[in-house]
Each structure stands twice: as structure tokens, then as C-alpha cells.
Design a protein around this motif. Structure first.
Motif, PDB file in Angstrom:
ATOM      1  N   UNK A  21     -11.728 -27.432  36.366  1.00 51.94           N
ATOM      2  CA  UNK A  21     -11.731 -28.194  37.616  1.00 51.94           C
ATOM      3  C   UNK A  21     -10.605 -29.225  37.691  1.00 51.94           C
ATOM      4  N   UNK A  22      -9.671 -29.175  36.751  1.00 56.29           N
ATOM      5  CA  UNK A  22      -8.546 -30.106  36.772  1.00 56.29           C
ATOM      6  C   UNK A  22      -7.808 -29.957  38.101  1.00 56.29           C
ATOM      7  N   UNK A  23      -7.632 -31.067  38.818  1.00 54.11           N
ATOM      8  CA  UNK A  23      -6.943 -30.981  40.106  1.00 54.11           C
ATOM      9  C   UNK A  23      -5.527 -30.420  39.957  1.00 54.11           C
ATOM     10  N   UNK A  24      -5.120 -29.675  40.951  1.00 51.49           N
ATOM     11  CA  UNK A  24      -3.805 -29.036  40.942  1.00 51.49           C
ATOM     12  C   UNK A  24      -2.693 -30.057  40.722  1.00 51.49           C
ATOM     13  N   UNK A  25      -2.793 -31.225  41.342  1.00 52.47           N
ATOM     14  CA  UNK A  25      -1.761 -32.254  41.176  1.00 52.47           C
ATOM     15  C   UNK A  25      -1.648 -32.697  39.724  1.00 52.47           C
ATOM     16  N   UNK A  26      -2.772 -32.798  39.029  1.00 49.64           N
ATOM     17  CA  UNK A  26      -2.763 -33.193  37.613  1.00 49.64           C
ATOM     18  C   UNK A  26      -2.144 -32.085  36.765  1.00 49.64           C
ATOM     19  N   UNK A  27      -2.521 -30.840  37.053  1.00 53.77           N
ATOM     20  CA  UNK A  27      -1.914 -29.707  36.333  1.00 53.77           C
ATOM     21  C   UNK A  27      -0.401 -29.694  36.532  1.00 53.77           C
ATOM     22  N   UNK A  28       0.014 -29.826  37.782  1.00 44.64           N
ATOM     23  CA  UNK A  28       1.445 -29.777  38.111  1.00 44.64           C
ATOM     24  C   UNK A  28       2.207 -30.862  37.371  1.00 44.64           C
ATOM     25  N   UNK A  29       1.659 -32.058  37.363  1.00 45.97           N
ATOM     26  CA  UNK A  29       2.329 -33.173  36.669  1.00 45.97           C
ATOM     27  C   UNK A  29       2.415 -32.895  35.174  1.00 45.97           C
ATOM     28  N   UNK A  30       1.359 -32.358  34.605  1.00 47.90           N
ATOM     29  CA  UNK A  30       1.328 -32.109  33.163  1.00 47.90           C
ATOM     30  C   UNK A  30       2.361 -31.074  32.730  1.00 47.90           C
ATOM     31  N   UNK A  31       2.668 -30.122  33.606  1.00 45.29           N
ATOM     32  CA  UNK A  31       3.631 -29.073  33.242  1.00 45.29           C
ATOM     33  C   UNK A  31       4.988 -29.282  33.916  1.00 45.29           C
ATOM     34  N   UNK A  32       5.153 -30.431  34.571  1.00 45.57           N
ATOM     35  CA  UNK A  32       6.425 -30.826  35.190  1.00 45.57           C
ATOM     36  C   UNK A  32       6.869 -29.877  36.302  1.00 45.57           C
ATOM     37  N   UNK A  33       5.908 -29.530  37.170  1.00 43.01           N
ATOM     38  CA  UNK A  33       6.207 -28.734  38.356  1.00 43.01           C
ATOM     39  C   UNK A  33       5.668 -29.458  39.579  1.00 43.01           C
ATOM     40  N   UNK A  34       6.159 -29.079  40.743  1.00 42.98           N
ATOM     41  CA  UNK A  34       5.516 -29.565  41.961  1.00 42.98           C
ATOM     42  C   UNK A  34       4.270 -28.717  42.197  1.00 42.98           C
ATOM     43  N   UNK A  35       3.411 -29.132  43.118  1.00 47.55           N
ATOM     44  CA  UNK A  35       2.116 -28.473  43.265  1.00 47.55           C
ATOM     45  C   UNK A  35       2.217 -27.014  43.725  1.00 47.55           C
ATOM     46  N   UNK A  36       3.115 -26.701  44.631  1.00 50.41           N
ATOM     47  CA  UNK A  36       3.186 -25.325  45.137  1.00 50.41           C
ATOM     48  C   UNK A  36       3.568 -24.324  44.045  1.00 50.41           C
ATOM     49  N   UNK A  37       4.643 -24.551  43.269  1.00 58.41           N
ATOM     50  CA  UNK A  37       4.944 -23.607  42.184  1.00 58.41           C
ATOM     51  C   UNK A  37       3.825 -23.548  41.130  1.00 58.41           C
ATOM     52  N   UNK A  38       3.174 -24.672  40.901  1.00 58.21           N
ATOM     53  CA  UNK A  38       2.070 -24.694  39.942  1.00 58.21           C
ATOM     54  C   UNK A  38       0.920 -23.835  40.465  1.00 58.21           C
ATOM     55  N   UNK A  39       0.585 -23.984  41.739  1.00 59.51           N
ATOM     56  CA  UNK A  39      -0.480 -23.193  42.358  1.00 59.51           C
ATOM     57  C   UNK A  39      -0.160 -21.695  42.257  1.00 59.51           C
ATOM     58  N   UNK A  40       1.113 -21.355  42.544  1.00 61.60           N
ATOM     59  CA  UNK A  40       1.530 -19.947  42.460  1.00 61.60           C
ATOM     60  C   UNK A  40       1.334 -19.389  41.050  1.00 61.60           C
ATOM     61  N   UNK A  41       1.686 -20.199  40.044  1.00 65.52           N
ATOM     62  CA  UNK A  41       1.536 -19.743  38.655  1.00 65.52           C
ATOM     63  C   UNK A  41       0.060 -19.522  38.310  1.00 65.52           C
ATOM     64  N   UNK A  42      -0.789 -20.434  38.728  1.00 62.02           N
ATOM     65  CA  UNK A  42      -2.217 -20.281  38.450  1.00 62.02           C
ATOM     66  C   UNK A  42      -2.746 -19.026  39.143  1.00 62.02           C
TER      67      UNK A  42
END
Length: 157
Positions: A21-42
Motif C-alpha cells: 500500500x506504499x503510496x506511488x509518490x513515496x515509491x517514485x521518490x525512493x527510486x528517483x523517478x517521477x510518479x508517471x514513469x514509476x506507475x508505468x513500471x509497477x
């Protein structure tokens, strides 16, 4: 062509294994991506089958399932029809939370969660009513030292 995981994919999987349930914004920050590319990867990890499902882990103590039993089963039955009956029997027993066909001295291994020994005896009775077994050996866990649902990602392609 098989696509391989890169370090960002592995980081995302590691984070999601800890808390899906980690919020997308937190995931994105942790892997140094913006939210949209992070969402695409997930999404890609889901589509490619790396993420098979998301579940809630229930505290077994809170739901009165504090006893863990490892059940070793040996059989002299090695026919497909017997195995199907065994699988069907085990599928009807919700207390069996893991079920493996083994190599070695034991043919099958089950992990059972129950509130007490009497409840385990009920599981045992249902098991032996369903199929013929040569030997059933039960080991009661005294202490849970390590439990995780997270798998190591060092071997991932």
C-alpha cells in the motif's frame, strides 16, 4: 524475448513486498523517478507476472490461530487419481495454508494453523478420511523465529 529486471524494478519489488500500500509518490521518490514513469513500471511488473496479487497479512494470534503444525506425509500411493483426491481433500481444509510435494523421505509437507491441539486433531481426521496415507507425522512449532512473505530478489532476471 524475455525482458530482464533492472535495479529500479528490483527496488520497486522490494518496497512493495514490504508494504503493497506504499503510496506511488513515496515509491517514485525512493527510486528517483517521477510518479508517471514509476506507475508505468509497477503496471509493467504486474503485466509481466512479477506481481501476482496483493493481500492483507492477518495476525494469526489476533484471530486465534497461534499454533503452527508442520505435517509430514508419506504414502505408498503414487497414482494420479490418488494425488487428485489428496489435492481435493487438502483444498477443503482451510487450516492448511501451505502444501508441497517433496523429494526425499517425505512425500508431502503441509503447514497447518490452528488454535489448539484439539483443532489440529479435527484437521488430521479430515485428512485421513479423504485419502489413504502410509505415515503422518506432526511437528508443532514452539516459536516462530522468522516469517516473511518477501522473496529475495538477487536471483531475478
Amino acid at each position: 524475448m524475455k525482458q530482464q529486471l533492472d535495479s529500479i524494478d528490483r527496488q520497486l519489488l522490494a518496497l512493495l513486498q514490504q508494504d503493497a500500500e506504499t503510496p506511488l509518490a513515496v515509491l517514485a521518490e525512493a527510486v528517483h523517478l517521477s510518479t508517471t514513469p514509476c506507475w508505468r513500471r509497477v503496471q509493467r511488473l504486474r503485466e509481466r507476472g512479477y506481481i501476482t496479487r496483493q493481500v492483507a497479512l492477518v495476525d494469526r494470534q489476533r484471530v486465534n490461530l497461534g499454533v503452527t503444525v508442520f505435517v509430514s506425509v508419506r504414502t505408498n500411493q503414487h497414482r494420479a487419481d490418488w494425488l487428485e483426491r489428496f489435492r481435493a481433500t487438502v483444498a477443503t481444509i482451510p487450516e492448511v495454508v501451505e502444501f508441497y510435494r517433496m523429494a526425499g523421505e517425505v512425500d508431502y509437507l503441509l503447514r497447518v494453523v490452528v488454535p489448539d491441539i484439539q483443532a489440529y486433531d479435527s484437521v488430521y481426521q479430515r485428512l485421513i478420511r479423504g485419502v489413504d496415507l502410509s505415515d503422518v507425522s506432526s511437528s508443532f512449532a514452539m516459536e516462530e523465529i522468522k516469517f516473511t512473505t518477501a522473496v529475495p530478489l538477487d536471483y531475478a532476471d
